[in-house]
Design an enzyme around this catalytic site. Sequence first.
Site, mmCIF file in Angstrom:
data_model
loop_
_atom_site.group_PDB
_atom_site.id
_atom_site.type_symbol
_atom_site.label_atom_id
_atom_site.label_comp_id
_atom_site.label_asym_id
_atom_site.label_seq_id
_atom_site.Cartn_x
_atom_site.Cartn_y
_atom_site.Cartn_z
ATOM 1 N N ARG A 249 47.482 49.485 51.685
ATOM 2 C CA ARG A 249 46.062 49.831 51.610
ATOM 3 C C ARG A 249 45.831 51.264 52.113
ATOM 4 O O ARG A 249 46.441 51.685 53.089
ATOM 5 C CB ARG A 249 45.246 48.853 52.451
ATOM 6 C CG ARG A 249 45.035 47.571 51.722
ATOM 7 C CD ARG A 249 44.901 46.362 52.565
ATOM 8 N NE ARG A 249 45.086 45.201 51.710
ATOM 9 C CZ ARG A 249 44.108 44.686 50.951
ATOM 10 N NH1 ARG A 249 42.894 45.197 50.988
ATOM 11 N NH2 ARG A 249 44.349 43.663 50.168
ATOM 12 N N GLN A 309 53.502 37.258 59.816
ATOM 13 C CA GLN A 309 53.322 37.385 58.371
ATOM 14 C C GLN A 309 54.148 38.586 57.950
ATOM 15 O O GLN A 309 54.581 39.366 58.794
ATOM 16 C CB GLN A 309 51.846 37.604 58.047
ATOM 17 C CG GLN A 309 51.274 38.826 58.777
ATOM 18 C CD GLN A 309 49.762 38.914 58.692
ATOM 19 O OE1 GLN A 309 49.094 37.931 58.422
ATOM 20 N NE2 GLN A 309 49.235 40.095 58.910
ATOM 21 N N ASP A 344 49.244 42.569 49.840
ATOM 22 C CA ASP A 344 50.174 43.257 50.749
ATOM 23 C C ASP A 344 50.729 42.323 51.832
ATOM 24 O O ASP A 344 51.502 42.755 52.683
ATOM 25 C CB ASP A 344 49.489 44.467 51.410
ATOM 26 C CG ASP A 344 48.214 44.090 52.138
ATOM 27 O OD1 ASP A 344 47.583 43.070 51.756
ATOM 28 O OD2 ASP A 344 47.830 44.786 53.096
ATOM 29 N N ASP A 380 48.065 37.052 66.594
ATOM 30 C CA ASP A 380 47.153 37.313 65.494
ATOM 31 C C ASP A 380 46.885 36.029 64.702
ATOM 32 O O ASP A 380 47.831 35.361 64.272
ATOM 33 C CB ASP A 380 47.826 38.364 64.597
ATOM 34 C CG ASP A 380 46.885 38.931 63.555
ATOM 35 O OD1 ASP A 380 45.941 39.646 63.938
ATOM 36 O OD2 ASP A 380 47.098 38.657 62.354
ATOM 37 N N ASN A 381 45.621 35.682 64.538
ATOM 38 C CA ASN A 381 45.221 34.559 63.677
ATOM 39 C C ASN A 381 46.050 33.279 63.862
ATOM 40 O O ASN A 381 46.571 32.727 62.878
ATOM 41 C CB ASN A 381 45.332 34.976 62.203
ATOM 42 C CG ASN A 381 44.137 35.795 61.767
ATOM 43 O OD1 ASN A 381 43.010 35.572 62.216
ATOM 44 N ND2 ASN A 381 44.371 36.745 60.894
ATOM 45 N N GLU A 409 44.152 35.037 69.307
ATOM 46 C CA GLU A 409 43.101 35.774 68.597
ATOM 47 C C GLU A 409 42.607 34.911 67.445
ATOM 48 O O GLU A 409 42.924 35.140 66.287
ATOM 49 C CB GLU A 409 43.634 37.117 68.067
ATOM 50 C CG GLU A 409 42.551 38.002 67.454
ATOM 51 C CD GLU A 409 42.618 38.101 65.935
ATOM 52 O OE1 GLU A 409 43.373 37.327 65.316
ATOM 53 O OE2 GLU A 409 41.920 38.965 65.383
ATOM 54 N N LYS A 520 42.815 50.963 61.345
ATOM 55 C CA LYS A 520 43.707 49.985 60.716
ATOM 56 C C LYS A 520 44.434 50.626 59.534
ATOM 57 O O LYS A 520 45.520 50.199 59.169
ATOM 58 C CB LYS A 520 42.909 48.766 60.229
ATOM 59 C CG LYS A 520 42.430 47.886 61.360
ATOM 60 C CD LYS A 520 41.904 46.542 60.868
ATOM 61 C CE LYS A 520 40.548 46.694 60.177
ATOM 62 N NZ LYS A 520 39.953 45.385 59.831
ATOM 63 N N TYR A 521 43.812 51.657 58.912
ATOM 64 C CA TYR A 521 44.386 52.236 57.690
ATOM 65 C C TYR A 521 44.712 53.713 57.817
ATOM 66 O O TYR A 521 45.207 54.322 56.884
ATOM 67 C CB TYR A 521 43.416 52.022 56.512
ATOM 68 C CG TYR A 521 42.930 50.614 56.423
ATOM 69 C CD1 TYR A 521 43.790 49.583 56.016
ATOM 70 C CD2 TYR A 521 41.626 50.275 56.780
ATOM 71 C CE1 TYR A 521 43.349 48.270 55.949
ATOM 72 C CE2 TYR A 521 41.175 48.963 56.724
ATOM 73 C CZ TYR A 521 42.042 47.961 56.310
ATOM 74 O OH TYR A 521 41.610 46.669 56.261
#
Lengths: 648, 648
Positions: A249, A309, A344, A380-381, A409, A520-521
């Site tokens: 991204r 992930q 992604d 994360d998640n 989180e 983040k990007y």
Amino acid sequence: MENREKRRSGIFVSSVSPRIDCGRFPVKRAVNDVLRVTADVMKPGHDLLSVSLKIKHESEKEWNELDMEPDGNDGWTAEFKLTQLGTYDYTVCAWTDTYATLLRNMQKWHASGEDIHQDSIQLIEFATEWTRDDAQALPHLEKLANALSAHDFETLLEEASSPEFTPLVRARQPRTDLVEYGKTLQVVVDDRRAVFSSWYELFPRSQSTQKGKHGTFRDVVSRLDDISRMGFDVLYLTPIHPIGVTARRGKNNSLPASSDDVGSPWAIGNEYGGHKSVDPNLGTLDDFKNLVHEAERRGIRVALDLAFQCSPDHPYVKEHPSWFFHRPDGSIRYAENPPKKYPDIYPFNFDAPDWKDLWNELASVVEFWIAAGVKVFRVDNPHTKPFAFWEWLIKKVKKRHHDVIFLSEAFTRPKVMYTLAKLGFTQSYTYFTWKNYDYEIKEYFTELSSAEVTEFFRPMLFTNTPDILTPVLQNGGRPAFKMRAVLAATLSPLWGIYSGYELVENQAKPGTEEYMDSEKYQIKQRDWDAPGNIKQFISTLNRIRAENSCLQTLGHLKFLEVDNPNLLFYTRWSDDGVSRLFIAVNINPYERHSGFVEMPVKEMGLSESAPYTVRDLLTGERYVWRGVKNFISLTPDLRPAHILEVEK
Amino acid sequence: MENREKRRSGIFVSSVSPRIDCGRFPVKRAVNDVLRVTADVMKPGHDLLSVSLKIKHESEKEWNELDMEPDGNDGWTAEFKLTQLGTYDYTVCAWTDTYATLLRNMQKWHASGEDIHQDSIQLIEFATEWTRDDAQALPHLEKLANALSAHDFETLLEEASSPEFTPLVRARQPRTDLVEYGKTLQVVVDDRRAVFSSWYELFPRSQSTQKGKHGTFRDVVSRLDDISRMGFDVLYLTPIHPIGVTARRGKNNSLPASSDDVGSPWAIGNEYGGHKSVDPNLGTLDDFKNLVHEAERRGIRVALDLAFQCSPDHPYVKEHPSWFFHRPDGSIRYAENPPKKYPDIYPFNFDAPDWKDLWNELASVVEFWIAAGVKVFRVDNPHTKPFAFWEWLIKKVKKRHHDVIFLSEAFTRPKVMYTLAKLGFTQSYTYFTWKNYDYEIKEYFTELSSAEVTEFFRPMLFTNTPDILTPVLQNGGRPAFKMRAVLAATLSPLWGIYSGYELVENQAKPGTEEYMDSEKYQIKQRDWDAPGNIKQFISTLNRIRAENSCLQTLGHLKFLEVDNPNLLFYTRWSDDGVSRLFIAVNINPYERHSGFVEMPVKEMGLSESAPYTVRDLLTGERYVWRGVKNFISLTPDLRPAHILEVEK
């Protein structure tokens, strides 16, 4: 159920507490906390009971036994100081105190003028039977026998109930009707930082001081003193691993990325490695270890992000294609939440045929970073992975490393968040960022401070995250940033900021809670001493937290009356009640607000009419107050809150 | 705990309710009640779940499965009508509804314009695999295949989600990740009379109409019509067994007894027999069976007293000396609670070496009287015998006789009373007689009406007993008797009086709660229609109870505001809310009291300003009320209470 033989005992043990979901999950404490265990223990009739708390650390083979004391209405209590990290088992057992019962009855008979000769024989026989091997008991037994011969029942009763002799019999008498509480309960004892710490989150790649240059672990080292001066003791790094190229991204989450875009660090894995590698742009593993070392020197612990992930370029994808989901045509499925797609990101299939290999590999990722010096993980998640995986992973890791901390989180449904905490997460994100009005803050934090919830849920209050820049911050600017910082730093012993907060960064993508030009990007570089920053204010908050133990414990929060819904007034106090603060916050960042707050003068032992002095720890100012109702006036930015202590 | 293989399932089932003490005890219901079961069921992520309530009666081998429905925040609910007496097991299981999840995702993809060709293949393969043996499914599968060939995804989705086809797949799809709630819970379903009945207690020996003559079972038959006219449906007889001679107590508990003293019927056993015999003075066993038969004809059930203790003359004492306690010199110990002594009573040693024989013998006593037609037992002082004995006995008896009722006569510590109820007692005595002031009545009955307590505790409100004549009755006379009757008859579906109450008998031994010339120690004969009796008032109360279902169920009690502490105002309502009454009582028997009560007009759907009519079921009088606050004035004796219904 119990068999009938066992059920003959007349004693019934129930309601052993603390306990979560009938003992399915352990309760949580920090090291050197005192565990207070209560139970209901009953026996029909009038016999006296002995009740014991049995407790042992996972490193111990034998139970420790502590006498529990009756505290009315068939309740019994004992307290035990948890001096070791790790897991303790505990349960309760009870038996009839035959000797004490005999003695009590004889004392009553004797007092009412009855002959207790027969009972005395019985008592002496009983005592002799169970202490005959004990040299200490012999002189006492002789005295008892002499008193019996002399019909001197006064002396007999006195001797039989002497504090030298009674414990000898009580310790040795048989526990013929011993009953154990059917269940063993558990308490997990964590490092103190599990309960009390202040987090600072940053993107390592943004820390270079050279314009346009990719930041490194060495650049992060240069930031440590600044972070330490603000009073933070956990430094949380967004993922530090190689970043995927496929479907990367671009800036502001645009597609496709251009060749100079750095990509989201949560798209983990490329040709340079995956979850056990560092992005070469950040430096080497040794550089990372050096950062951990430099941070520890300053009392700061480094926290890593565990984002389980993969980018399509992760080595796992080629090495273990079975760990992912597949389409009927055999291709790997990327993440999707219809109608959203994330090409992604490949999620793991935790239920894959070779799931055991996958689970073990992920556990080895955690072990890898622990070996590199990491003791804190922000997960994360977690709510998108199976509950059973987390329960297994956290237990497995903490079995070897008692002081490791896992922060969940999860922003999801309330019961799912609570369940993750019960399953083992040390700390948990909350809905704090979305609680803005007085009634919703009161309701939510009253729930989180309740005795029931604090047994398992430790709320981490981030003011902002790379995903969350709330409207109040976007619109309220610096006054809102100060106000929300006070709330976060005083409503829970765990709080944190994502870097940029101290600079009052509040530019959002319109209509969203996303940052404009989100880190983040892309790489973002700042002047960390830019004018208008609130670093001094944050330092003061963290200093107040460090100096007042009431801000270092869970629970012990009560909202007090105030006659203006733009004001919040609450009190926090320590377990021992010695440390106590009163906090007033103007939650409207746009206007000055005044009102009368109600001090619990009675409870504080203050006169209802005489004056007393309160001191604001934020400013050092003193106010003379009197009685219950007292006037406050809070001005956004200038004086957004009072953190008051009552001067003795 | 569960093994790791099982824990792979992503689904988590918890908080299944109703449940007492983590499932240690069964909850209680009456036959034809609807059991509402709730559970928290969660799976991380977005998959759809199937959740089932599994339930089976003790007579059934196979589980019945009912779909549970989601009701928000991860809660699920199902309702099941309990049509059989006895015990049901229930639990909850859940699995991923793979088919519904696939379909839901495809519908979302399709709606957002994505191609669902691949997903369609997967869906059809899945549906075919699990329904291929089902002729009904074939035409649907053909339609699906045709739609796929034609790329007609609208038709495909419509067919796949049709109410004819979906259930075929859902019923057959594999439950690969099935998770069961770890525990099986239980509900005991009792006869309706366990929840709703009105008791009348008498001493059979006092029922003769011939002066000075010992009453018989035939005399009791002569009383049945009178008792039935008052509206009672349980007739409880004090012990009917032969009475001991040794250390017999004389009139007014004096010692020694004279030769014509009849003794306390609780000193059970003499040369004529023990717990399985009848006192010859009362008649024969056949006379007793005839009484049971005559009572049943009038809709009255006979209750016997189970007093598990012996007089020194009981045959057990000779036949089984080991069942009793012994002194060092071998003599049998009588009952004692230092410094009190009861030489006419030998308690059983429930922990005797041959305790199994004792327990079985006592169970056979219960079976003996069940064989004689008795279905209701009032158990004397259960709190002085082991918990385990009662749990064993009641389970054993109710296994064979589902409709038998055990009433616990325990006046002891609160948790012990609750524990006896949890262990199996169908009904329980309460502290009602000692609750006189508004705040203590409100507090106690709010607790007894709570959802938690009504799961296991069914409060029996006796206005008086042979042991309890409270000061309010001694001093308040007829007005107090009426007032306390209204409270007992309307605060619980279970109430009772001990005979003489209807005659306003209130002569006590000074300074005690004991009756003067107590029937416990002598025969007492009355004119059952003596002037000043309140039989008509009692009949009216029992008629109102019979006609209003809100007075026939547990719970559903709320105290409403009234501005005078001498007045109580409360409402009762039925499960379905159709039956609802408002009860006002002047709890001061000495003075008229007036005040304003607050009607919940909003909740009742009444206008806040327009008038409405309330009718007093005690008198038939109507009052026109308006809005929330309404005036009442209650005069002791004349109009001690209102029992009001709002007329439509």
